[in-house]
Every structure is written in structure tokens, then in C-alpha cells.
Design a protein around this motif. Sequence first.
Motif, PDB file in Angstrom:
ATOM      1  N   TYR A 100       6.307   6.830   9.404  1.00  0.00           N
ATOM      2  CA  TYR A 100       7.100   7.855   8.750  1.00  0.00           C
ATOM      3  C   TYR A 100       8.258   8.192   9.679  1.00  0.00           C
ATOM      4  CZ  TYR A 100       3.102   8.837   5.626  1.00  0.00           C
ATOM      5  OH  TYR A 100       2.086   8.754   4.702  1.00  0.00           O
TER       6      TYR A 100
ATOM      7  N   ARG B 159      -9.263  17.920  -2.443  1.00  0.00           N
ATOM      8  CA  ARG B 159      -9.139  16.977  -3.555  1.00  0.00           C
ATOM      9  C   ARG B 159      -9.178  17.761  -4.857  1.00  0.00           C
ATOM     10  NH1 ARG B 159      -9.432  11.872  -1.231  1.00  0.00           N
ATOM     11  NH2 ARG B 159     -10.363  11.914   0.854  1.00  0.00           N
TER      12      ARG B 159
ATOM     13  N   PHE C 203       8.129   8.949   4.168  1.00  0.00           N
ATOM     14  CA  PHE C 203       7.348   7.721   4.267  1.00  0.00           C
ATOM     15  C   PHE C 203       8.266   6.511   4.416  1.00  0.00           C
ATOM     16  CE2 PHE C 203       4.097   4.668   3.406  1.00  0.00           C
ATOM     17  CZ  PHE C 203       4.621   3.763   2.504  1.00  0.00           C
TER      18      PHE C 203
ATOM     19  N   TYR D 276       0.596   3.560   9.140  1.00  0.00           N
ATOM     20  CA  TYR D 276       1.774   4.009   8.422  1.00  0.00           C
ATOM     21  C   TYR D 276       2.887   4.335   9.419  1.00  0.00           C
ATOM     22  CZ  TYR D 276      -2.104   5.064   5.249  1.00  0.00           C
ATOM     23  OH  TYR D 276      -3.246   5.000   4.491  1.00  0.00           O
TER      24      TYR D 276
ATOM     25  N   ALA E 220      -1.451   9.873  -7.216  1.00  0.00           N
ATOM     26  CA  ALA E 220      -2.615   9.139  -7.693  1.00  0.00           C
ATOM     27  C   ALA E 220      -2.258   7.880  -8.446  1.00  0.00           C
ATOM     28  CB  ALA E 220      -3.449  10.047  -8.600  1.00  0.00           C
TER      29      ALA E 220
ATOM     30  N   ASP F 271      -4.030  13.946  -6.882  1.00  0.00           N
ATOM     31  CA  ASP F 271      -5.350  14.550  -6.773  1.00  0.00           C
ATOM     32  C   ASP F 271      -5.856  14.671  -5.342  1.00  0.00           C
ATOM     33  OD1 ASP F 271      -7.162  11.574  -7.925  1.00  0.00           O
ATOM     34  OD2 ASP F 271      -5.747  11.899  -6.290  1.00  0.00           O
ATOM     35  N   TYR F 272      -4.940  14.574  -4.382  1.00  0.00           N
ATOM     36  CA  TYR F 272      -5.354  14.760  -2.993  1.00  0.00           C
ATOM     37  C   TYR F 272      -4.191  15.391  -2.264  1.00  0.00           C
ATOM     38  CZ  TYR F 272      -7.053  13.548   1.708  1.00  0.00           C
ATOM     39  OH  TYR F 272      -7.487  13.591   3.018  1.00  0.00           O
TER      40      TYR F 272
ATOM     41  N   GLN G  31      -4.645  11.333   7.041  1.00  0.00           N
ATOM     42  CA  GLN G  31      -3.853  10.552   7.976  1.00  0.00           C
ATOM     43  C   GLN G  31      -3.595  11.387   9.222  1.00  0.00           C
ATOM     44  OE1 GLN G  31      -0.316   8.850   6.183  1.00  0.00           O
ATOM     45  NE2 GLN G  31      -1.419   8.251   4.348  1.00  0.00           N
TER      46      GLN G  31
ATOM     47  N   TRP H  62      -0.799  13.117  -2.084  1.00  0.00           N
ATOM     48  CA  TRP H  62      -1.058  11.687  -2.253  1.00  0.00           C
ATOM     49  C   TRP H  62      -0.976  11.393  -3.741  1.00  0.00           C
ATOM     50  CZ3 TRP H  62      -3.071   8.294   1.756  1.00  0.00           C
ATOM     51  CH2 TRP H  62      -3.264   6.976   1.298  1.00  0.00           C
TER      52      TRP H  62
ATOM     53  N   SER I  77       1.431  -2.776   2.584  1.00  0.00           N
ATOM     54  CA  SER I  77       0.835  -2.327   1.336  1.00  0.00           C
ATOM     55  C   SER I  77       1.883  -1.717   0.418  1.00  0.00           C
ATOM     56  CB  SER I  77      -0.256  -1.291   1.608  1.00  0.00           C
ATOM     57  OG  SER I  77      -1.220  -1.779   2.489  1.00  0.00           O
ATOM     58  N   GLU I  78       2.753  -0.943   1.029  1.00  0.00           N
ATOM     59  CA  GLU I  78       3.816  -0.303   0.263  1.00  0.00           C
ATOM     60  C   GLU I  78       4.951   0.033   1.203  1.00  0.00           C
ATOM     61  OE1 GLU I  78       2.544   2.819  -2.310  1.00  0.00           O
ATOM     62  OE2 GLU I  78       4.571   3.551  -2.717  1.00  0.00           O
TER      63      GLU I  78
ATOM     64  N   GLY J  28      -1.930   4.942  -7.183  1.00  0.00           N
ATOM     65  CA  GLY J  28      -2.256   3.774  -6.383  1.00  0.00           C
ATOM     66  C   GLY J  28      -1.320   3.617  -5.219  1.00  0.00           C
ATOM     67  N   ALA J  29      -0.458   4.611  -5.025  1.00  0.00           N
ATOM     68  CA  ALA J  29       0.484   4.569  -3.913  1.00  0.00           C
ATOM     69  C   ALA J  29      -0.251   4.643  -2.580  1.00  0.00           C
ATOM     70  CB  ALA J  29       1.465   5.730  -4.029  1.00  0.00           C
ATOM     71  N   GLN J  30       0.310   4.068  -1.580  1.00  0.00           N
ATOM     72  CA  GLN J  30      -0.274   4.013  -0.242  1.00  0.00           C
ATOM     73  C   GLN J  30       0.541   4.887   0.695  1.00  0.00           C
ATOM     74  OE1 GLN J  30      -2.863   1.854   0.767  1.00  0.00           O
ATOM     75  NE2 GLN J  30      -3.220   1.061  -1.272  1.00  0.00           N
ATOM     76  N   LYS J  31       0.731   6.154   0.342  1.00  0.00           N
ATOM     77  CA  LYS J  31       1.596   6.982   1.158  1.00  0.00           C
ATOM     78  C   LYS J  31       1.336   8.447   0.871  1.00  0.00           C
ATOM     79  CE  LYS J  31       5.138   7.018  -2.426  1.00  0.00           C
ATOM     80  NZ  LYS J  31       6.492   6.557  -2.806  1.00  0.00           N
ATOM     81  N   LEU J  32       1.837   9.300   1.761  1.00  0.00           N
ATOM     82  CA  LEU J  32       1.874  10.733   1.536  1.00  0.00           C
ATOM     83  C   LEU J  32       3.310  11.149   1.236  1.00  0.00           C
ATOM     84  CD1 LEU J  32      -0.396  12.136   4.392  1.00  0.00           C
ATOM     85  CD2 LEU J  32      -0.866  12.229   1.937  1.00  0.00           C
TER      86      LEU J  32
ATOM     87  N   SER K 175       3.461   1.384   4.671  1.00  0.00           N
ATOM     88  CA  SER K 175       2.034   1.383   4.956  1.00  0.00           C
ATOM     89  C   SER K 175       1.595  -0.060   5.198  1.00  0.00           C
ATOM     90  CB  SER K 175       1.234   2.011   3.808  1.00  0.00           C
ATOM     91  OG  SER K 175       1.467   1.307   2.597  1.00  0.00           O
TER      92      SER K 175
ATOM     93  N   TYR L  20      -8.345   4.030   2.813  1.00  0.00           N
ATOM     94  CA  TYR L  20      -7.399   4.409   1.773  1.00  0.00           C
ATOM     95  C   TYR L  20      -7.820   5.745   1.191  1.00  0.00           C
ATOM     96  CZ  TYR L  20      -5.221   4.334  -2.849  1.00  0.00           C
ATOM     97  OH  TYR L  20      -4.535   4.653  -3.975  1.00  0.00           O
ATOM     98  N   TYR L  21      -6.871   6.631   0.987  1.00  0.00           N
ATOM     99  CA  TYR L  21      -7.119   7.920   0.357  1.00  0.00           C
ATOM    100  C   TYR L  21      -7.884   8.865   1.275  1.00  0.00           C
ATOM    101  CZ  TYR L  21      -6.518  10.067  -4.230  1.00  0.00           C
ATOM    102  OH  TYR L  21      -6.075  10.809  -5.287  1.00  0.00           O
TER     103      TYR L  21
END
Lengths: 113, 113
Positions: free
Chosen positions: A35, B51, A45, A33, B95, B31-32, A102, B93, A55-56, B97-101, A48, A98-99
Amino acid sequence: EPEVTQTPSHQVTQMGQEVILRCVPISNHLYFYWYRQILGQKVEFLVSFYNNEISEKSEIFDDQFSVERPDGSNFTLKIRSTKLEDSAMYFCARSTGYYNEQFFGPGTRLTVL
Amino acid sequence: GESVGLHLPTLSVQEGDNSIINCAYSNSASDYFIWYKQESGKGPQFIIDIRSNMDKRQGQRVTVLLNKTVKHLSLQIAATQPGDSAVYFCAEWPASGAQKLVFGQGTRLTINP
């Protein structure tokens, strides 16, 4: 915490010039990633990257930005034509999945004059 | 939407006291969550994560509490030390499906001797 190296630590450039920021990943980290953090503000952000693909990406990550792993090791962020507002700390981050948590590198301070 | 905010921008405590840093989030689907510590001129340092299937998680001198009902997160630091002085960020994070914080604004914690 796994170590990550970023180079250079500080980059000064003229507006309109291209810059390449580098991140040396850990071999078992697959997710990368970028940032950025403008002085005194929160971390934002940018993009990624997984399996050699984006990815995004955020709205900040426009056509002036690109990322790649040119040699399978270093992970780079390129800004093609820098603007004054690109001045910020740029952090590379990586995770094992993933998830997952980081881990951030020490950052590169980019100053655009 | 995606937003993570902090109640207080600054917090000062006496060395040896406990500190509590708060964070509110707006995305009920998130959720994270991760707490980061950032010292001057350095990258964010992972402290602890949680989580949404948990209400509480403890580390060394740190505890994170998650209240999903009111979408509130807190970081408790016990027996604060001078080295705890830093800016603390909560990160979410999404929920989706994003790939980032997504980071909050940060709270500057100052430990007074």
C-alpha cells in the motif's frame, strides 16, 4: 501483533531512477500486500501477492511497478523509473489468510527529487 | 461502488472521556471491516475488526458497532488516554472477491489533558 521489517526506512532518489523497497515477512504469512500513503492522505492499495503470483493490482500499479519474492524470503516492490508523484510512504502488509486481518509494517518513506 | 468515508476529519476529547469515531461505507456487499490506528510516522496498527454477521464487537477499551441497514461503522474508545491520540482509519474488504482493503480518509483524534 506480528512484527514486520521494511527496508530502507527512508529512500531518497532522483526522478527516473529505479528503487527497490523490501519487506521481510513472517514465515506463516502467505498473503502479502503493498500500500502507499501520500502525505496527509489515506492509505491506497497497490498490489496483493499470494503463492508467488499477483492476486490483484490497482490502477496505480502500472508497468513501472513490479513485485517479487526473489529468494523466498524478502518481498520486494520495484519502481523502475520513479516520478515525483511516487513520493509517499510505502507499507508492506501481510496476513495469514485471505479475508483475515492485515498487519502493516512501519513503512518506507520514498522521496523523489 | 467501493468507497469508505468518514464523517469528521478531526475530533478532540478530554482525557478520560469516551470518544466515538464514525465511518460510512457505500458498498452494501462489503462484509468485513477493520479499524486501524496510525501514529505519526508509523504504519497502520490493527485495532479491531468486525464481520457483517455481527453488530458489535468489543476489545480492550474499544468497541466497534456495525449498522448494515444504514451502512455505518463506529469505533468507540472508552476512558481515552494521551496515547490514543492518532489518526484512525476504517477499512473495508469488498466482498467481490477482491484481494485488498479500501481505506477511508481518516479521523484525527486528539486527547486533551
